[in-house]
Design a protein around this motif. Structure first.
Motif, PDB file in Angstrom:
ATOM      1  N   ILE A  56       0.854  -1.188   0.000  1.00  0.00           N
ATOM      2  CA  ILE A  56       0.000   0.000   0.000  1.00  0.00           C
ATOM      3  C   ILE A  56       0.888   1.235   0.000  1.00  0.00           C
ATOM      4  N   VAL A  57       0.682   2.098  -0.997  1.00  0.00           N
ATOM      5  CA  VAL A  57       1.427   3.351  -1.075  1.00  0.00           C
ATOM      6  C   VAL A  57       0.561   4.448  -0.469  1.00  0.00           C
ATOM      7  N   HIS A  58       1.113   5.162   0.501  1.00  0.00           N
ATOM      8  CA  HIS A  58       0.403   6.257   1.170  1.00  0.00           C
ATOM      9  C   HIS A  58       0.974   7.592   0.701  1.00  0.00           C
ATOM     10  N   PRO A  59       0.324   8.252  -0.267  1.00  0.00           N
ATOM     11  CA  PRO A  59       0.809   9.578  -0.643  1.00  0.00           C
ATOM     12  C   PRO A  59       0.504  10.567   0.474  1.00  0.00           C
ATOM     13  N   GLY A  60       1.422  11.444   0.729  1.00  0.00           N
ATOM     14  CA  GLY A  60       1.211  12.419   1.800  1.00  0.00           C
ATOM     15  C   GLY A  60       1.842  13.743   1.449  1.00  0.00           C
ATOM     16  N   ALA A  61       1.585  14.711   2.281  1.00  0.00           N
ATOM     17  CA  ALA A  61       2.124  16.044   2.055  1.00  0.00           C
ATOM     18  C   ALA A  61       3.602  16.102   2.377  1.00  0.00           C
ATOM     19  N   GLY A  62       4.085  15.185   3.214  1.00  0.00           N
ATOM     20  CA  GLY A  62       5.481  15.192   3.611  1.00  0.00           C
ATOM     21  C   GLY A  62       5.754  16.313   4.586  1.00  0.00           C
ATOM     22  N   ALA A  63       6.451  16.018   5.628  1.00  0.00           N
ATOM     23  CA  ALA A  63       6.780  17.020   6.632  1.00  0.00           C
ATOM     24  C   ALA A  63       7.989  16.547   7.420  1.00  0.00           C
ATOM     25  N   TYR A  64       8.774  17.487   7.860  1.00  0.00           N
ATOM     26  CA  TYR A  64       9.963  17.166   8.645  1.00  0.00           C
ATOM     27  C   TYR A  64       9.593  16.393   9.906  1.00  0.00           C
ATOM     28  N   ILE A  65       8.513  16.766  10.553  1.00  0.00           N
ATOM     29  CA  ILE A  65       8.107  16.141  11.807  1.00  0.00           C
ATOM     30  C   ILE A  65       7.745  14.678  11.616  1.00  0.00           C
ATOM     31  N   CYS A  66       7.381  14.276  10.400  1.00  0.00           N
ATOM     32  CA  CYS A  66       7.000  12.879  10.157  1.00  0.00           C
ATOM     33  C   CYS A  66       8.202  11.944  10.174  1.00  0.00           C
ATOM     34  N   GLY A  67       9.394  12.477  10.414  1.00  0.00           N
ATOM     35  CA  GLY A  67      10.552  11.635  10.650  1.00  0.00           C
ATOM     36  C   GLY A  67      10.492  11.004  12.030  1.00  0.00           C
ATOM     37  N   GLU A  68       9.698  11.561  12.905  1.00  0.00           N
ATOM     38  CA  GLU A  68       9.498  10.996  14.245  1.00  0.00           C
ATOM     39  C   GLU A  68       8.484   9.870  14.107  1.00  0.00           C
ATOM     40  N   GLU A  69       8.765   8.713  14.725  1.00  0.00           N
ATOM     41  CA  GLU A  69       7.982   7.506  14.454  1.00  0.00           C
ATOM     42  C   GLU A  69       6.498   7.629  14.752  1.00  0.00           C
ATOM     43  N   THR A  70       6.117   8.279  15.832  1.00  0.00           N
ATOM     44  CA  THR A  70       4.687   8.369  16.138  1.00  0.00           C
ATOM     45  C   THR A  70       3.987   9.361  15.218  1.00  0.00           C
ATOM     46  N   ALA A  71       4.691  10.403  14.777  1.00  0.00           N
ATOM     47  CA  ALA A  71       4.111  11.345  13.817  1.00  0.00           C
ATOM     48  C   ALA A  71       3.908  10.659  12.465  1.00  0.00           C
ATOM     49  N   LEU A  72       4.829   9.784  12.101  1.00  0.00           N
ATOM     50  CA  LEU A  72       4.680   9.026  10.859  1.00  0.00           C
ATOM     51  C   LEU A  72       3.464   8.108  10.933  1.00  0.00           C
ATOM     52  N   LEU A  73       3.264   7.451  12.074  1.00  0.00           N
ATOM     53  CA  LEU A  73       2.080   6.597  12.230  1.00  0.00           C
ATOM     54  C   LEU A  73       0.800   7.416  12.115  1.00  0.00           C
ATOM     55  N   GLU A  74       0.781   8.591  12.724  1.00  0.00           N
ATOM     56  CA  GLU A  74      -0.395   9.464  12.621  1.00  0.00           C
ATOM     57  C   GLU A  74      -0.663   9.823  11.157  1.00  0.00           C
ATOM     58  N   SER A  75       0.393  10.169  10.426  1.00  0.00           N
ATOM     59  CA  SER A  75       0.250  10.541   9.019  1.00  0.00           C
ATOM     60  C   SER A  75      -0.260   9.365   8.183  1.00  0.00           C
ATOM     61  N   LEU A  76       0.264   8.158   8.423  1.00  0.00           N
ATOM     62  CA  LEU A  76      -0.184   6.975   7.686  1.00  0.00           C
ATOM     63  C   LEU A  76      -1.641   6.647   7.966  1.00  0.00           C
ATOM     64  N   GLU A  77      -2.114   7.002   9.167  1.00  0.00           N
ATOM     65  CA  GLU A  77      -3.506   6.748   9.531  1.00  0.00           C
ATOM     66  C   GLU A  77      -4.436   7.844   9.025  1.00  0.00           C
ATOM     67  N   GLY A  78      -3.898   8.804   8.266  1.00  0.00           N
ATOM     68  CA  GLY A  78      -4.722   9.855   7.677  1.00  0.00           C
ATOM     69  C   GLY A  78      -4.944  11.043   8.575  1.00  0.00           C
ATOM     70  N   LYS A  79      -4.228  11.102   9.680  1.00  0.00           N
ATOM     71  CA  LYS A  79      -4.357  12.224  10.605  1.00  0.00           C
ATOM     72  C   LYS A  79      -3.236  13.224  10.370  1.00  0.00           C
ATOM     73  N   ARG A  80      -3.278  14.312  11.116  1.00  0.00           N
ATOM     74  CA  ARG A  80      -2.225  15.303  11.045  1.00  0.00           C
ATOM     75  C   ARG A  80      -0.937  14.690  11.592  1.00  0.00           C
ATOM     76  N   GLY A  81       0.183  14.879  10.890  1.00  0.00           N
ATOM     77  CA  GLY A  81       1.455  14.318  11.311  1.00  0.00           C
ATOM     78  C   GLY A  81       1.997  14.998  12.545  1.00  0.00           C
ATOM     79  N   PHE A  82       1.476  14.646  13.702  1.00  0.00           N
ATOM     80  CA  PHE A  82       1.873  15.255  14.965  1.00  0.00           C
ATOM     81  C   PHE A  82       2.269  14.141  15.927  1.00  0.00           C
ATOM     82  N   PRO A  83       3.389  14.272  16.642  1.00  0.00           N
ATOM     83  CA  PRO A  83       3.841  13.204  17.532  1.00  0.00           C
ATOM     84  C   PRO A  83       2.825  12.853  18.617  1.00  0.00           C
ATOM     85  N   ARG A  84       2.727  11.560  18.917  1.00  0.00           N
ATOM     86  CA  ARG A  84       1.879  11.075  20.002  1.00  0.00           C
ATOM     87  C   ARG A  84       2.652  11.162  21.319  1.00  0.00           C
ATOM     88  N   ILE A  85       1.918  11.205  22.398  1.00  0.00           N
ATOM     89  CA  ILE A  85       2.552  11.112  23.704  1.00  0.00           C
ATOM     90  C   ILE A  85       2.928   9.651  23.890  1.00  0.00           C
TER      91      ILE A  85
END
Length: 102
Positions: A56-85
């Motif tokens: 599955i290819v997930h096209p996204g806007a790409g963001a520096y913060i999505c280098g952080e693992e939880t932010a990447l998971l948020e982005s893959l789930e269709g949410k805003r790429g923001f780190p989880r606690i």
């Protein structure tokens, strides 16, 4: 493409999620490689080694913060790429779509 397919096989994975950034040419080439893998039987239900692997290819806007693992998971789930606690829920325990890898 071959490297991620071999890695998925070694990990006995049944789905492979590939994030793609904001570059249209890179996304196009990645999708072409995925289509070729399906056409040659290296991915999909007819995987030659006896497992099914959905790519599955997930096209996204790409963001520096999505280098952080939880932010990447948020982005893959269709949410805003923001780190989880993280504590007490670490990414390896919760996984993508709250589905642990085991």
């Amino acid at each position: 493409m071959e490297g991620v397919l071999i890695s998925a096989y070694a990990l006995q994975s049944h789905s492979l999620h590939l994030p793609a950034g904001e570059f249209a040419l890179g996304l196009e080439r990645l999708q072409t490689a995925v289509n070729e893998a399906y056409a040659h039987g290296a991915a999909g239900a007819t995987f030659r080694v006896g497992i099914s692997l959905d790519v599955i290819v997930h096209p996204g806007a790409g963001a520096y913060i999505c280098g952080e693992e939880t932010a990447l998971l948020e982005s893959l789930e269709g949410k805003r790429g923001f780190p989880r606690i993280k504590p007490p829920f670490f990414p390896a325990v919760h996984g993508l779509y709250a589905s642990p890898p085991w």
